[in-house]
Design a protein around this motif. Structure first.
Motif, PDB file in Angstrom:
ATOM      1  N   GLN A   1      40.776 -10.952   3.200  1.00  0.00           N
ATOM      2  CA  GLN A   1      41.376 -10.162   4.329  1.00  0.00           C
ATOM      3  C   GLN A   1      42.032  -9.032   3.782  1.00  0.00           C
ATOM      4  O   GLN A   1      42.679  -9.183   2.556  1.00  0.00           O
ATOM      5  N   ILE A   2      42.018  -7.803   4.437  1.00  0.00           N
ATOM      6  CA  ILE A   2      42.868  -6.797   3.953  1.00  0.00           C
ATOM      7  C   ILE A   2      44.031  -6.662   4.665  1.00  0.00           C
ATOM      8  O   ILE A   2      44.171  -6.892   6.017  1.00  0.00           O
ATOM      9  N   THR A   3      45.064  -5.878   4.081  1.00  0.00           N
ATOM     10  CA  THR A   3      46.409  -5.651   4.949  1.00  0.00           C
ATOM     11  C   THR A   3      46.556  -4.464   4.705  1.00  0.00           C
ATOM     12  O   THR A   3      46.244  -3.369   5.295  1.00  0.00           O
TER      13      THR A   3
ATOM     14  N   GLU B   1      35.896  -9.887  12.812  1.00  0.00           N
ATOM     15  CA  GLU B   1      35.623 -10.037  11.111  1.00  0.00           C
ATOM     16  C   GLU B   1      36.469 -10.785  10.851  1.00  0.00           C
ATOM     17  O   GLU B   1      36.443 -10.907   9.599  1.00  0.00           O
ATOM     18  N   GLY B   2      37.599 -11.623  11.351  1.00  0.00           N
ATOM     19  CA  GLY B   2      38.203 -12.480  10.679  1.00  0.00           C
ATOM     20  C   GLY B   2      39.434 -11.710  10.053  1.00  0.00           C
ATOM     21  O   GLY B   2      40.174 -12.252   9.186  1.00  0.00           O
ATOM     22  N   GLU B   3      39.885 -10.399  10.406  1.00  0.00           N
ATOM     23  CA  GLU B   3      40.846  -9.624   9.773  1.00  0.00           C
ATOM     24  C   GLU B   3      42.137  -9.848  10.589  1.00  0.00           C
ATOM     25  O   GLU B   3      42.772  -9.155  11.513  1.00  0.00           O
ATOM     26  N   ARG B   4      42.750 -11.080  10.345  1.00  0.00           N
ATOM     27  CA  ARG B   4      44.080 -11.101  11.465  1.00  0.00           C
ATOM     28  C   ARG B   4      45.196 -10.397  11.237  1.00  0.00           C
ATOM     29  O   ARG B   4      45.877 -10.405  12.005  1.00  0.00           O
ATOM     30  N   PHE B   5      45.140 -10.113   9.899  1.00  0.00           N
ATOM     31  CA  PHE B   5      46.550  -9.012   9.423  1.00  0.00           C
ATOM     32  C   PHE B   5      46.310  -8.007   9.981  1.00  0.00           C
ATOM     33  O   PHE B   5      47.344  -7.297  10.882  1.00  0.00           O
ATOM     34  N   LYS B   6      45.005  -7.288  10.203  1.00  0.00           N
ATOM     35  CA  LYS B   6      44.834  -5.677  10.701  1.00  0.00           C
ATOM     36  C   LYS B   6      44.953  -6.037  12.161  1.00  0.00           C
ATOM     37  O   LYS B   6      45.775  -5.137  12.665  1.00  0.00           O
ATOM     38  N   ALA B   7      44.600  -7.153  12.782  1.00  0.00           N
ATOM     39  CA  ALA B   7      44.723  -7.250  14.284  1.00  0.00           C
ATOM     40  C   ALA B   7      46.028  -7.346  14.722  1.00  0.00           C
ATOM     41  O   ALA B   7      46.454  -6.810  15.756  1.00  0.00           O
ATOM     42  N   GLU B   8      47.009  -8.121  13.774  1.00  0.00           N
ATOM     43  CA  GLU B   8      48.066  -8.309  14.129  1.00  0.00           C
ATOM     44  C   GLU B   8      48.852  -6.822  14.165  1.00  0.00           C
ATOM     45  O   GLU B   8      49.763  -6.702  14.995  1.00  0.00           O
TER      46      GLU B   8
END
Length: 667
Positions: free
Chosen positions: A95-97, A156-163
């Motif tokens: 995951q990317i931040t 896409e499972g990118e929870r940090f970007k979604a947050e």
């Protein structure tokens, strides 16, 4: 026909263009050379993508690689995105931040799927980055709705970007950059700007340097991430020069030299605090004594204020609301709420170690009635302060939690301000030159978004600093004059003084601030010529900044080879044979009597071994004595860094060392 936009160029000419026109179109219309050279644009002063269409009438300045500051920022931002894309290609599920540019490169924080990244992963990631650059993928800016973007990140499972997307202000435009075309295009949420494509950066002008841990949003309660650092430049020549500087910096690392010279150490029992050894504290005392003499001569009065003060003092000054998370509080827990913080119920129920000296200095100023005739009043303190810096931010003696400032606060009338700032600048210039720094830049840090005080106050304070620097003749490009919007303190604008060291690095050390906020908040006043109470202007100023950090800078600037007056050990008398021991003691005694900091080395070791050992310890003068020197009353002088030795009589040697060891302000 759609209404045309009027685009004004730097030369004053105006071009009328249709909606949908981009800065790249205008560059192409001007000529093929500019079309090739232009990499971005400043539209009404804002740095933008060269392919982003105009939205109305605008001022346009095209950016090329000659605009190095803007070009470097763009390239480093692109390298960060290319890094993130490469990592996700090589390590699916990562995951990317965030991935910002830095002063000399970039970094990106990742949440790996299986394991934290290590330095061993960097070569493969670099190669993948070069493949992405070679593909020359277009970087396309897109505006997304909040709902669609959050849904995309979650899918896409990118929870940090979604947050992060969910917490951005409602009215803020959410932009995404797409690298490549089609379904396999790589996306990242970013404000931009970027270059037109990945191929616009030089594949040979970057290098990944290291991996470290980092917490999401810098909070140790959150997930641990892998942070990959890199350095990025416009061309390979710049990269090679930077890597050479890093290599030289490693040789000058103050932690290694500090160990070689037995100056200090750090350990976990006192994280962020320095254990000064005898030799290191000699260096400290010499620097402190020098600064004290300079301040005495400049009309400062030295004071000493408490370490621990009632929290109400910090609340009244404004530091409690702006700086609470960085303060050490006693006791560290008190009833309250998470939103509002500790509830102060009575005097003394909450105390704090001072993170800075200014409120205490106002309390000293307020003792007794002050007249306009008393001003300026210059109160100086070598004040020990404590700040609860994050563990990951600590770095040797450069970034610590306990430190001592060469602090002072000058209380002046408004009509005295310019002259007082000018005098400070002259004093600072002289001190830096005495300490071996011939080059520094002056920058004016302007009002931040969150601040105390009226706009009129900030206008006056900022202009006063401009006028003062101009009065010194340093308001010029030679001194690197620059204004930094938003970089001032919450209570005052400030002049920053950035030293350039021996290998070209810059260090922000000195500062002076014009403050009318704290005198108001803490009710400082003087009786004016009219018999009424008036608020003084408070000048916060430091030359070294903190002793710990400045000594670290001195170590690296001089590579441990200090000017003789600062050297902890100024000379070592070393014998070749034991028959010379008595004479060596006599030489050392005469040097000590003359004020030289001297040691003897009478060990039963070969002289070459002694020479090497004392060279590593950066001893500036080695006085070698054998049987012949003892008989003739001479010494063989070896100066650190020079070849060979020089034969001198004892009296000549003493006179020479005494002359060189005299502090510059006493010569």
């Amino acid at each position: 026909m759609s209404e045309m936009f009027r685009i004004t160029l730097p030369d004053g000419s105006v071009r009328e263009v249709a909606p949908g026109t981009t800065p790249a179109d205008i560059a192409a219309a001007i000529g093929p050379g500019l079309a090739k050279a232009a990499i971005a644009a400043r539209v009404d002063g804002e740095l933008r993508d060269i392919m982003r269409p105009f939205e109305g009438d605008a001022q346009l300045a095209l950016v090329t690689s000659r605009d190095e500051k803007d070009a470097l920022e763009l390239a480093r931002h692109d390298y960060a995105h290319i890094l993130a894309e490469a990592v996700q290609h090589l390590f699916p599920g990562t995951q990317i931040t965030f991935g910002p540019s830095t002063d000399d490169g970039f970094y990106y924080d990742f949440a790996p799927r299986d394991r934290q990244f290590t330095d061993e992963d960097l070569p493969a990631i670099e190669e993948e980055m070069r493949r992405i650059i070679a593909r020359d993928e277009p970087l396309i800016r897109e505006v997304w709705s909040r709902e669609d973007l959050i849904a995309r990140w979650k899918a896409e499972g990118e929870r940090f970007k979604a947050e992060w997307a969910a917490e951005l202000p409602e009215g803020e435009e959410l932009t995404v950059y797409r690298a490549g075309k089609g379904e396999n295009a790589w996306l990242d949420m970013c404000r931009g700007p970027h270059l037109a494509s990945t191929g616009k950066v030089d594949p040979q002008a970057f290098k990944l340097t290291r991996v470290s841990g980092a917490y999401w949003r810098g909070d140790q309660k959150n997930a641990m991430l892998s942070r990959i650092y890199g350095t990025g430049w416009l061309n390979k020549k710049q990269l090679d020069a930077h890597l050479l500087q890093l290599e030289e910096a490693a040789k000058r690392d103050h932690r290694r030299i500090g160990q070689d010279m037995d100056l200090f150490h750090l350990q976990s029992e006192a994280q962020g605090s320095v254990f000064w050894h005898p030799k290191g504290f000699v260096l400290w005392r010499q620097l402190e004594a020098y600064m004290r003499r300079r301040l005495d001569a400049a009309g400062y009065e030295e004071i000493k204020t408490p370490q621990l003060m009632d929290a109400r003092q910090w609340e009244q000054s404004g530091h409690w609301g702006k700086y609470r998370e960085n303060m050490f509080v006693v006791p560290d827990e008190i009833p309250g709420t998470e939103e509002e913080g500790p509830v102060l119920t009575g005097t003394g129920d909450l105390m704090a170690l001072k993170p800075m000296n200014c409120p205490a200095h106002i309390l000293v100023f307020k003792q007794g009635i002050k007249s306009y005739r008393d001003l300026p009043i210059r109160l100086a303190e070598f004040g020990c302060c404590h700040r609860n810096e994050p563990h990951g931010a600590l770095h040797g003696i450069m970034r610590v939690r306990q430190f001592t400032q060469d602090d002072a606060h000058i209380f002046v009338r408004e009509d005295q301000l310019i002259e007082e700032v000018k005098n400070f600048c002259d004093l600072l210039d002289s001190v830096y030159k005495d300490l071996g720094f011939d080059q520094y830049a002056i920058k004016l840090a302007l009002r931040p978004d969150k601040r105390f005080g009226s706009e009129e106050m900030w206008d006056w304070s900022e202009q006063s600093l401009r006028d003062a620097v101009e009065a010194t003749g340093r308001h010029t490009a030679e001194y690197g004059w620059e204004e930094l919007p938003g970089e001032g303190a919450f209570y005052a604008p400030k002049l920053e003084f950035h030293l350039t060291d021996a290998i070209g690095r810059t260090w922000q050390v000195g500062t002076i601030q014009t403050d009318t906020v704290l005198p108001e908040r803490l009710d400082a006043s003087y009786v004016g010529e009219d018999g009424e109470r008036h608020r003084p202007v408070m000048l916060h100023r430091a030359i070294l900044g903190t002793f710990e950090r400045f000594i670290g800078i001195l170590i690296e600037h001089h590579a441990g080879r200090f000017p003789l007056w600062l050297s902890p050990v100024q000379a070592v008398v070393a014998t070749i044979v034991s028959d010379a021991d008595d004479y060596a003691r006599e030489v050392a005694a005469k040097l000590a009597a003359a004020g030289i900091r001297v040691e003897t080395d009478l060990r039963n070791e070969k002289i070459n071994y002694k020479v090497r050992e004392h060279s590593v310890a950066k001893v500036p003068n080695l006085l070698v004595i054998g049987k012949r020197e003892a008989e003739e009353g001479t010494i063989a002088l070896r100066v650190l860094g020079s070849q060979g030795q020089q034969m001198l009589t004892l009296d000549e040697a003493v006179a020479r060392l005494v002359a060189e060891a005299t502090p510059p302000d006493l010569r």
